[in-house]
Design a protein around this motif. Structure first.
Motif, PDB file in Angstrom:
ATOM      1  N   ARG A  28       0.881  -1.243   0.154  1.00 46.81           N
ATOM      2  CA  ARG A  28       0.065   0.274  -0.091  1.00 46.81           C
ATOM      3  C   ARG A  28       0.856   1.129   0.068  1.00 46.81           C
ATOM      4  N   TRP A  29       1.792   1.315   0.938  1.00 49.18           N
ATOM      5  CA  TRP A  29       2.658   2.499   1.115  1.00 49.18           C
ATOM      6  C   TRP A  29       3.672   2.506  -0.303  1.00 49.18           C
ATOM      7  N   GLU A  30       3.909   1.460  -1.023  1.00 47.66           N
ATOM      8  CA  GLU A  30       4.748   1.344  -2.122  1.00 47.66           C
ATOM      9  C   GLU A  30       3.826   2.132  -3.346  1.00 47.66           C
ATOM     10  N   TYR A  31       2.723   1.745  -3.288  1.00 49.29           N
ATOM     11  CA  TYR A  31       1.814   2.072  -4.260  1.00 49.29           C
ATOM     12  C   TYR A  31       1.566   3.636  -4.263  1.00 49.29           C
ATOM     13  N   ILE A  69       9.086   0.143  -8.959  1.00 47.71           N
ATOM     14  CA  ILE A  69       7.909  -0.549  -9.389  1.00 47.71           C
ATOM     15  C   ILE A  69       8.108  -1.901  -9.526  1.00 47.71           C
ATOM     16  N   GLU A  70       9.280  -2.391 -10.397  1.00 48.28           N
ATOM     17  CA  GLU A  70       9.403  -3.551 -10.705  1.00 48.28           C
ATOM     18  C   GLU A  70       9.964  -4.490  -9.515  1.00 48.28           C
ATOM     19  N   SER A  71      10.774  -3.807  -8.715  1.00 46.95           N
ATOM     20  CA  SER A  71      11.041  -4.443  -7.344  1.00 46.95           C
ATOM     21  C   SER A  71       9.722  -4.843  -6.512  1.00 46.95           C
ATOM     22  N   ALA A  72       8.749  -3.985  -6.220  1.00 47.69           N
ATOM     23  CA  ALA A  72       7.605  -4.165  -5.591  1.00 47.69           C
ATOM     24  C   ALA A  72       6.886  -5.349  -6.211  1.00 47.69           C
ATOM     25  N   LEU A  73       6.802  -5.226  -7.613  1.00 44.20           N
ATOM     26  CA  LEU A  73       5.966  -6.237  -8.211  1.00 44.20           C
ATOM     27  C   LEU A  73       6.718  -7.697  -8.205  1.00 44.20           C
ATOM     28  N   ILE A  95      -3.877  -6.703  -1.667  1.00 45.92           N
ATOM     29  CA  ILE A  95      -2.456  -6.754  -2.257  1.00 45.92           C
ATOM     30  C   ILE A  95      -2.624  -7.158  -3.490  1.00 45.92           C
ATOM     31  N   TYR A  96      -3.480  -7.857  -3.918  1.00 42.57           N
ATOM     32  CA  TYR A  96      -3.584  -8.193  -5.379  1.00 42.57           C
ATOM     33  C   TYR A  96      -3.905  -6.963  -5.972  1.00 42.57           C
ATOM     34  N   ARG A  97      -4.969  -6.068  -5.788  1.00 40.41           N
ATOM     35  CA  ARG A  97      -5.200  -4.978  -6.346  1.00 40.41           C
ATOM     36  C   ARG A  97      -4.416  -4.053  -6.439  1.00 40.41           C
ATOM     37  N   TYR A  98      -3.547  -3.778  -5.401  1.00 48.53           N
ATOM     38  CA  TYR A  98      -2.315  -2.891  -5.566  1.00 48.53           C
ATOM     39  C   TYR A  98      -1.325  -3.424  -6.550  1.00 48.53           C
ATOM     40  N   TRP A  99      -1.062  -4.878  -6.501  1.00 52.55           N
ATOM     41  CA  TRP A  99       0.029  -5.547  -7.381  1.00 52.55           C
ATOM     42  C   TRP A  99      -0.581  -5.026  -9.049  1.00 52.55           C
ATOM     43  N   GLN A 100      -1.836  -4.978  -9.056  1.00 53.20           N
ATOM     44  CA  GLN A 100      -2.216  -4.991 -10.511  1.00 53.20           C
ATOM     45  C   GLN A 100      -2.218  -3.227 -10.636  1.00 53.20           C
ATOM     46  N   GLU A 101      -2.506  -2.475  -9.816  1.00 54.50           N
ATOM     47  CA  GLU A 101      -2.083  -1.036  -9.848  1.00 54.50           C
ATOM     48  C   GLU A 101      -0.834  -0.522 -10.378  1.00 54.50           C
ATOM     49  N   LEU A 102       0.027  -1.232  -9.592  1.00 54.11           N
ATOM     50  CA  LEU A 102       1.428  -0.922  -9.858  1.00 54.11           C
ATOM     51  C   LEU A 102       1.636  -1.430 -11.103  1.00 54.11           C
ATOM     52  N   GLU A 103       1.354  -2.711 -11.647  1.00 53.52           N
ATOM     53  CA  GLU A 103       1.573  -3.038 -12.974  1.00 53.52           C
ATOM     54  C   GLU A 103       1.090  -2.207 -13.945  1.00 53.52           C
TER      55      GLU A 103
END
Length: 123
Positions: A52-55, A78-82, A102-110
């Motif tokens: 969340r904070w990374e996003y 971003i790649e590191s967080a993914l 977590i999955y939603r934030y992962w998708q948002e970062l992607e």
């Protein structure tokens, strides 16, 4: 748009949920909510907080007018967080509220990486 149950403001970038799926507009409202469940012992809470904070940080850092060096640094971040939260993609959010978030934030970062950074540049 959803509103915070504490202050009734619209929920935006700083969205926070508890393990019951109740949404808050900020950490302050989350912490100040009456009868809110204690999430500290939830197995995914640390990962939820981290992504969340990374996003939030990456979204705040993104500037379409930034120079090549800044864009590359953000892309690497971003790649590191993914990579760090990759295992949650297998769950596709199917293991409770925090796994879903977590999955939603992962998708948002992607999406931020793909649509705004990579596609916005000559790669």
């Amino acid at each position: 748009m959803t509103k915070c149950i504490v202050c009734k403001k619209k929920i935006g970038l700083y969205l926070r949920v508890n393990n019951e799926g109740i949404a808050f507009c900020s950490d302050e409202c989350y912490e100040g909510a009456d009868n809110s469940p204690d999430d500290r012992d939830h197995p995914y809470i640390d990962d939820y907080d981290a992504i969340r904070w990374e996003y939030i940080a990456c979204t705040n850092e993104y500037d379409s007018e930034a120079g090549e060096e800044e864009i590359e640094a953000l892309q690497e971040r971003i790649e590191s967080a993914l990579d760090e939260f990759w295992e949650y993609t297998a769950l596709e959010g199917g293991d409770g509220v925090f796994a879903r978030e977590i999955y939603r934030y992962w998708q948002e970062l992607e999406e931020l990486l793909g649509e705004k950074i990579r596609l916005g540049r000559d790669v």
